[in-house]
Design a protein around this motif. Structure first.
Motif, mmCIF file in Angstrom:
data_model
loop_
_atom_site.group_PDB
_atom_site.id
_atom_site.type_symbol
_atom_site.label_atom_id
_atom_site.label_comp_id
_atom_site.label_asym_id
_atom_site.label_seq_id
_atom_site.Cartn_x
_atom_site.Cartn_y
_atom_site.Cartn_z
ATOM 1 N N MET A 65 49.896 12.410 5.939
ATOM 2 C CA MET A 65 48.710 11.545 5.865
ATOM 3 C C MET A 65 47.489 12.334 5.381
ATOM 4 O O MET A 65 46.676 11.836 4.596
ATOM 5 N N GLY A 66 47.345 13.578 5.852
ATOM 6 C CA GLY A 66 46.220 14.403 5.412
ATOM 7 C C GLY A 66 46.248 14.645 3.916
ATOM 8 O O GLY A 66 45.194 14.695 3.264
ATOM 9 N N ASP A 67 47.443 14.793 3.359
ATOM 10 C CA ASP A 67 47.564 14.997 1.919
ATOM 11 C C ASP A 67 47.085 13.762 1.162
ATOM 12 O O ASP A 67 46.362 13.850 0.167
ATOM 13 N N GLY A 68 47.499 12.584 1.645
ATOM 14 C CA GLY A 68 47.072 11.342 1.002
ATOM 15 C C GLY A 68 45.565 11.157 1.070
ATOM 16 O O GLY A 68 44.923 10.776 0.080
ATOM 17 N N ILE A 69 44.995 11.465 2.228
ATOM 18 C CA ILE A 69 43.540 11.332 2.368
ATOM 19 C C ILE A 69 42.821 12.332 1.467
ATOM 20 O O ILE A 69 41.759 12.045 0.907
ATOM 21 N N GLY A 70 43.404 13.530 1.318
ATOM 22 C CA GLY A 70 42.810 14.524 0.428
ATOM 23 C C GLY A 70 42.714 14.027 -0.998
ATOM 24 O O GLY A 70 41.704 14.248 -1.682
ATOM 25 N N HIS A 71 43.749 13.341 -1.453
ATOM 26 C CA HIS A 71 43.710 12.767 -2.802
ATOM 27 C C HIS A 71 42.605 11.708 -2.911
ATOM 28 O O HIS A 71 41.904 11.622 -3.922
ATOM 29 N N ILE A 72 42.488 10.887 -1.864
ATOM 30 C CA ILE A 72 41.454 9.849 -1.884
ATOM 31 C C ILE A 72 40.060 10.469 -1.892
ATOM 32 O O ILE A 72 39.140 9.982 -2.568
#
Length: 334
Positions: free
Chosen positions: A38-45
């Motif tokens: 989830m942290g990776d996805g938020i980082g992209h956002i």
């Protein structure tokens, strides 16, 4: 002049210290919920948020916080309402976040060098205003992660049980997602947006190799995160390399060491543990033909403190020199 006297290094070390504490703190809950990416996805956002700040002339950290929170909330709502599975929701925002970020960066007239400082971290770009924001957000994350620890743990462990006990599961899940978004933006100046997820997961995985309880994992993971961040920033300064990559490599090295130690400890415990068909080593009474007792003043359970003895398909408890075992509506005494 030593590196510790340089103002940008002082700001980088303070930001690294807080990042090392807050990222594993919220990462412990994400790992428990099996949402490690989830942290990776938020980082992209958050890349879109940074680009939006550069395009509008607003502080990129603040716009990244707002966009990351909106993205994390969307991920949680999509997952919770079953419109798509958790990994599909993450994938959709992965692609949308990074595509929007690159598009807006181009419109803002910024080059790859600017984008790289946010993607992989940079020691010299932590400004005093950035540091104030990082301190405020990191303290908020730590207060929530520690203060609401029992409630958040209950939701991560078993949502149905938490709901039955009266907890507002949806609200707590949203809170975890928002705290993850805030942590990503806290860490982006030191670790970088593309590597921040590693700092939320690797220290937790490392701690789990040598700990057994949630609380000890939480504390150990925070200590590992701080050690990796501080050592990574110092190494990065001396080697003149990106701090984010250095921090993550050191954290992964710690995982390898911890996994090796954990494996050796488990093998040692297995060697010294009695075999299932061995007799108990302590002075426990031998099982004997039992006597039925309809009443017993003490109700035994695994936490009552009386020694336990595995006996065929049940467990006996040693009490006053003989064995007790619950059997239907009565007690068997050996």
């Amino acid at each position: 002049m030593t590196m510790f006297q340089l103002e940008f290094m002082q700001r980088a070390l303070i930001a690294g210290l807080l990042t090392g504490l807050s990222a594993p703190a919220i990462g412990t809950y994400l790992v428990q919920r099996r949402l490690s990416l989830m942290g990776d996805g938020i980082g992209h956002i958050a890349i879109t948020g940074v680009a939006l700040g550069l395009l509008t002339g607003t502080a990129p950290v603040l716009t990244a916080v707002l966009v990351a929170i909106a993205g994390a909330t969307a991920i949680e709502l999509v997952r919770a309402r079953g419109k798509a599975s958790g990994d599909v929701a993450l994938a959709l925002l992965f692609y949308g976040g990074i595509a929007g970020g690159v598009l807006l960066i181009g419109l803002a007239g910024q080059g790859a060098a600017t984008l790289n400082t946010y993607l992989f971290g940079s020691l010299t770009t932590v400004s005093p205003s950035d540091l104030y924001v990082v301190v405020g957000l990191a303290v908020t994350v730590l207060v929530v992660a520690i203060g609401l620890g029992p409630q958040l743990f209950a939701v991560c462990q078993d949502e149905e049980f938490a709901r039955v006990t009266g907890l507002r599961v949806q609200l707590l899940n949203l809170l975890i997602a928002v705290m993850a978004a805030v942590t990503v933006t806290v860490a982006m100046r030191t670790v970088g947006l593309l590597l921040v997820s590693a700092l939320m997961v690797v220290p937790v995985a490392t701690a789990q190799q040598v700990t057994r309880s949630f609380r000890s994992t939480f504390v150990t993971a925070c200590a590992i995160g701080v050690a990796a961040c501080v050592a990574g920033i110092i190494t990065s300064y001396n080697a003149n390399v990106a701090p984010g990559a250095t921090i993550v490599v050191l954290a992964l090295a710690g995982f390898v060491v911890s996994a090796t130690i954990g494996t050796l400890l488990r093998r040692r415990q297995a060697v010294h543990a009695p075999l299932t068909d061995e007799e108990p080593e302590v002075d426990l009474p031998e099982p004997a033909p039992h006597v039925v007792s309809s009443v017993h003043a003490h109700a035994h359970n695994p936490a009552c403190g009386h020694p336990k003895v595995e006996h065929d398909d049940h467990v006996d408890y040693v009490h006053d020199g003989h064995l007790h075992a619950a059997h239907g509506d009565h007690w068997d005494e050996h």
